[in-house]
Write a protein that holds these residues in place. Structure first.
Motif, mmCIF file in Angstrom:
data_model
loop_
_atom_site.group_PDB
_atom_site.id
_atom_site.type_symbol
_atom_site.label_atom_id
_atom_site.label_comp_id
_atom_site.label_asym_id
_atom_site.label_seq_id
_atom_site.Cartn_x
_atom_site.Cartn_y
_atom_site.Cartn_z
ATOM 1 N N GLN A 427 7.035 -22.062 32.155
ATOM 2 C CA GLN A 427 7.876 -20.858 32.222
ATOM 3 C C GLN A 427 9.214 -21.117 32.904
ATOM 4 O O GLN A 427 10.270 -20.741 32.383
ATOM 5 C CB GLN A 427 7.139 -19.733 32.952
ATOM 6 N N ILE A 428 9.200 -21.755 34.066
ATOM 7 C CA ILE A 428 10.443 -21.946 34.830
ATOM 8 C C ILE A 428 11.402 -22.845 34.059
ATOM 9 O O ILE A 428 12.615 -22.577 33.994
ATOM 10 C CB ILE A 428 10.125 -22.525 36.214
ATOM 11 N N ARG A 429 10.883 -23.902 33.460
ATOM 12 C CA ARG A 429 11.744 -24.832 32.732
ATOM 13 C C ARG A 429 12.359 -24.177 31.498
ATOM 14 O O ARG A 429 13.512 -24.450 31.142
ATOM 15 C CB ARG A 429 10.948 -26.083 32.365
ATOM 16 N N LYS A 430 11.633 -23.305 30.828
ATOM 17 C CA LYS A 430 12.191 -22.578 29.683
ATOM 18 C C LYS A 430 13.198 -21.519 30.142
ATOM 19 O O LYS A 430 14.200 -21.251 29.462
ATOM 20 C CB LYS A 430 11.069 -21.934 28.869
ATOM 21 N N MET A 431 12.922 -20.900 31.294
ATOM 22 C CA MET A 431 13.874 -19.940 31.845
ATOM 23 C C MET A 431 15.207 -20.619 32.163
ATOM 24 O O MET A 431 16.285 -20.065 31.889
ATOM 25 C CB MET A 431 13.284 -19.294 33.112
ATOM 26 N N LEU A 432 15.139 -21.825 32.724
ATOM 27 C CA LEU A 432 16.369 -22.556 33.030
ATOM 28 C C LEU A 432 17.094 -22.983 31.770
ATOM 29 O O LEU A 432 18.336 -22.972 31.705
ATOM 30 C CB LEU A 432 16.049 -23.772 33.899
ATOM 31 N N SER A 433 16.350 -23.384 30.736
ATOM 32 C CA SER A 433 16.976 -23.788 29.480
ATOM 33 C C SER A 433 17.778 -22.643 28.872
ATOM 34 O O SER A 433 18.932 -22.825 28.457
ATOM 35 C CB SER A 433 15.903 -24.262 28.500
ATOM 36 N N MET A 434 17.188 -21.445 28.848
ATOM 37 C CA MET A 434 17.891 -20.279 28.317
ATOM 38 C C MET A 434 19.087 -19.907 29.194
ATOM 39 O O MET A 434 20.175 -19.580 28.681
ATOM 40 C CB MET A 434 16.927 -19.101 28.206
ATOM 41 N N ALA A 435 18.919 -19.969 30.514
ATOM 42 C CA ALA A 435 20.015 -19.614 31.424
ATOM 43 C C ALA A 435 21.176 -20.597 31.305
ATOM 44 O O ALA A 435 22.355 -20.189 31.333
ATOM 45 C CB ALA A 435 19.495 -19.572 32.857
ATOM 46 N N MET A 436 20.867 -21.889 31.175
ATOM 47 C CA MET A 436 21.936 -22.879 31.019
ATOM 48 C C MET A 436 22.703 -22.648 29.729
ATOM 49 O O MET A 436 23.942 -22.743 29.697
ATOM 50 C CB MET A 436 21.355 -24.298 31.052
ATOM 51 N N ASP A 437 21.982 -22.343 28.637
ATOM 52 C CA ASP A 437 22.657 -22.074 27.370
ATOM 53 C C ASP A 437 23.537 -20.829 27.458
ATOM 54 O O ASP A 437 24.605 -20.764 26.847
ATOM 55 C CB ASP A 437 21.623 -21.901 26.255
ATOM 56 N N THR A 438 23.091 -19.836 28.201
ATOM 57 C CA THR A 438 23.894 -18.623 28.375
ATOM 58 C C THR A 438 25.154 -18.916 29.179
ATOM 59 O O THR A 438 26.243 -18.424 28.856
ATOM 60 C CB THR A 438 23.064 -17.535 29.088
ATOM 61 N N ALA A 439 25.029 -19.742 30.214
ATOM 62 C CA ALA A 439 26.178 -20.069 31.063
ATOM 63 C C ALA A 439 27.226 -20.891 30.311
ATOM 64 O O ALA A 439 28.424 -20.781 30.592
ATOM 65 C CB ALA A 439 25.706 -20.827 32.299
ATOM 66 N N ARG A 440 26.820 -21.685 29.323
ATOM 67 C CA ARG A 440 27.779 -22.533 28.609
ATOM 68 C C ARG A 440 28.152 -21.980 27.243
ATOM 69 O O ARG A 440 28.816 -22.658 26.442
ATOM 70 C CB ARG A 440 27.248 -23.953 28.482
ATOM 71 N N GLY A 441 27.709 -20.749 26.959
ATOM 72 C CA GLY A 441 28.151 -20.056 25.755
ATOM 73 C C GLY A 441 27.308 -20.287 24.528
ATOM 74 O O GLY A 441 27.652 -19.793 23.452
ATOM 75 N N ALA A 442 26.199 -21.009 24.615
ATOM 76 C CA ALA A 442 25.340 -21.231 23.456
ATOM 77 C C ALA A 442 24.364 -20.083 23.251
ATOM 78 O O ALA A 442 23.735 -19.977 22.198
ATOM 79 C CB ALA A 442 24.564 -22.539 23.619
ATOM 80 N N SER A 443 24.222 -19.217 24.246
ATOM 81 C CA SER A 443 23.393 -18.028 24.145
ATOM 82 C C SER A 443 24.134 -16.877 24.811
ATOM 83 O O SER A 443 25.321 -17.009 25.144
ATOM 84 C CB SER A 443 22.033 -18.271 24.806
ATOM 85 N N SER A 444 23.467 -15.756 25.006
ATOM 86 C CA SER A 444 24.125 -14.591 25.610
ATOM 87 C C SER A 444 23.107 -13.757 26.367
ATOM 88 O O SER A 444 21.892 -13.921 26.214
ATOM 89 C CB SER A 444 24.801 -13.742 24.531
ATOM 90 N N LEU A 445 23.614 -12.820 27.171
ATOM 91 C CA LEU A 445 22.737 -11.919 27.918
ATOM 92 C C LEU A 445 21.971 -11.000 26.969
ATOM 93 O O LEU A 445 20.843 -10.609 27.263
ATOM 94 C CB LEU A 445 23.560 -11.086 28.906
#
Length: 563
Positions: A427-445
């Motif tokens: 869970q934590i590692r997937k949470m970080l993966s999504m958060a990193m992508d959001t911070a660098r513009g590959a995902s969104s809130l």
């Protein structure tokens, strides 16, 4: 005489025929009395009939009540008998299960313990006390029937006198052992720190090198668990506060175990254990706890730290430019199964190491991590969980970004801290993966909000080597048990305590520095970025109504971004 008799008769006869008023009145009174008596008799008769009817009604009512009461009692007796029967059956089943488990555990050691000969052969572990008996054990670690093997060369049993001598020696040894004073056993809590690189996780597992198996071996070699208990975790009440994945580190794993205490000085006991442990595992503290204590169920919350390099927040265009400059224009056709060479790793590190996260990057990362706070459904952040599975819900108390640090190799690292009651697998590692992508513009809130809905989104897993268990909390246990300050399981409040200093020293000098050196040597985050952005070449996260491979629209499948 006859004349006289006639005179009397004649004198009496006329008297009867005389109409005396008084006599007539008496006769009337008698008749009245007779009628009155008759009326009373009829009334009494009617009254008796009425009373008799009421009595019959009461008798019938009482009979019905008694019948109902008897029926109710009968039903209660039947119910009681039924539940008693069920209770007896349950006790019998539990007894049979205990006997089955006891017979199995008495005969076999855990296949993931170094008490098992196969484990010792597999990992080249030598235990002289057990190795000498391996010839007399079968593959399951159980003692063979030595009596059948004690034969002379000609196949005949040995001399009876020798057998009598052996029996006498065994009795003498047994009597000597019984006179030896045994050390008292106490339930204790161990505060463990370890680097998980060389292990497949915390939990003991068949044919795997695990932290639990290594600690058990240290306890046995230190003389704190007996030979008969070695390999049987249930016999010495083992429990750990958290299950860590392969490659994950820890500074505050708490384990409860019942061990022999040779001295009242627990610092001496701690050093006895550490002397038998490898350098990548240490016992930072040991505290006596109640015998009913369980490290897993008594824990109130846990804190994990994840460290990510700043270059993990580079935009997709910047990452593409860096890989192309080192690997060439055809780098997109490179297979993920082809590892980077040492020269390629060196050039890539030089290309990305000098990057520093901008304020915008850190602000977006903090906002993304804040999305996880509170209670959400995390079926997209683990495996094997459906969106309507109640166990997929988890409560996150806080998830924050800490002050950045620069290692000796010139790489900037961003520590993050997450506090929660419990976490799912990956869970934590997937949470970080999504958060990193959001911070660098590959995902969104907005995509993060969708990931908490009933939709299914495929989310990658960040590298394990950046994660470690930072602190375990036992606030509820400390308050409920009404313990003294010395007996509380509290390693974070008093920063001047020896245990806190040992914890902090292992965290900073062993775990954090190890994560930085490991990235320098292996390039785990570089491999992760290559997989995340350009091996799969996904355009965006896609939310689906059904999981891939489930019934639904077979033409719509999520883009796979798993390693």
């Amino acid at each position: 005489m006859a004349e006289n008799k006639k005179e009397v008769e004649t004198s009496t006869a006329p008297a009867a025929s005389i109409e005396d008023p008084t006599s007539k009145s008496a006769t009337s009174n008698e008749a009245l009395a007779i009628n009155t008596a008759k009326d009373k008799g009829d009334a009494n008769s009617n009254l008796n009939v009425s009373i008799s009817g009421e009595d019959n009604a009461n008798v019938n009512a009482n009979a019905n009540a008694n019948e109902k009461e008897n029926g109710s009692k009968s039903n209660k007796r039947k119910k009681n008998a039924y539940f008693q029967k069920k209770a007896k059956q349950k006790v019998e089943r539990q007894k049979n299960m205990r006997n089955t488990w006891k017979s199995r555990t008495d005969a076999e050691v855990h296949p993931g313990s170094y008490a098992d000969p196969e484990m010792r052969k597999m990992f080249n572990v030598s235990i002289p006390e057990l190795d000498s008996t391996d010839d007399n054990t079968d593959g399951a670690g159980t003692v063979k029937n030595i009596k059948q093997e004690k034969k002379d060369d000609d196949g005949v049993s040995g001399d009876p006198k020798d057998k009598d001598k052996e029996i006498a020696e065994d009795v003498e040894k047994k009597s000597q052992n019984e006179t030896v004073k045994k050390n008292p056993k106490r339930k204790v809590a161990l505060l463990l720190g370890f680097k998980g690189t060389e292990y497949v996780g915390m939990q003991i597992n068949k044919g795997q090198k695990t932290i639990q198996a290594q600690v058990e071996l240290g306890l046995f070699q230190a003389g704190l668990i007996s030979k008969s208990n070695f390999g049987h975790p249930n016999k010495y009440g083992w429990s750990n506060s958290a299950r860590t994945d392969k490659g994950v580190h820890s500074c505050a794993q708490v384990c409860s175990v019942k061990i022999e205490i040779p001295t009242g000085n627990y610092n001496v006991v701690r050093e006895m254990i550490n002397d038998q442990l490898p350098d990548d595992i240490t016992v930072a503290d040991i505290i006596q706890v109640p015998r009913t204590f369980c490290a897993r169920t008594a824990r109130s919350k846990v804190r994990y730290q994840y460290m990510l390099p700043s270059f993990a927040l580079l935009s997709r265009a910047e990452v593409a430019s860096g890989f192309e400059s080192v690997l060439g224009s055809n780098w997109k056709d490179r297979s993920l199964r082809t590892p980077f060479s040492q020269n390629e790793l060196k050039l890539l590190r030089e290309k990305f190491a000098q990057h520093r996260a901008s304020e915008d990057n850190l602000e977006k990362l903090n906002s993304a991590l804040g999305k996880y706070e509170g209670t959400n459904k995390y079926h997209n952040y683990t495996s094997g969980k459906a969106s309507d599975d109640a166990s997929a819900k988890r409560y996150i108390q806080s998830f924050t970004v800490q002050e950045s640090v620069v290692d000796k190799h010139g790489v900037e690292w961003i520590p993050t801290l997450v506090v929660g009651q419990s976490f799912l697998l990956h869970q934590i590692r997937k949470m970080l993966s999504m958060a990193m992508d959001t911070a660098r513009g590959a995902s969104s809130l907005e995509i993060m909000d969708t990931s908490f809905s009933d939709k299914y989104i495929n989310i990658n897993t960040a590298p394990a080597n950046g994660l470690f268990l930072d602190m375990s909390y036992y606030g509820h246990f400390n308050n409920k048990a009404n313990l003294s300050t010395e007996s509380k399981l509290d390693w974070h409040s008093d920063e001047e305590s020896p245990a806190h200093k040992r914890w902090k020293g292992f965290k900073e000098n062993q775990v954090m520095s190890h994560i930085m050196d490991e990235e320098q040597a292996q390039g785990n985050f570089l491999t992760y970025l290559f997989s995340q952005d350009h091996h799969v070449r996904y355009e965006n996260y896609v939310a689906l109504d059904v999981k891939k491979g489930k019934e639904g629209n077979p033409s719509v499948e999520p883009p796979s971004i798993e390693n």
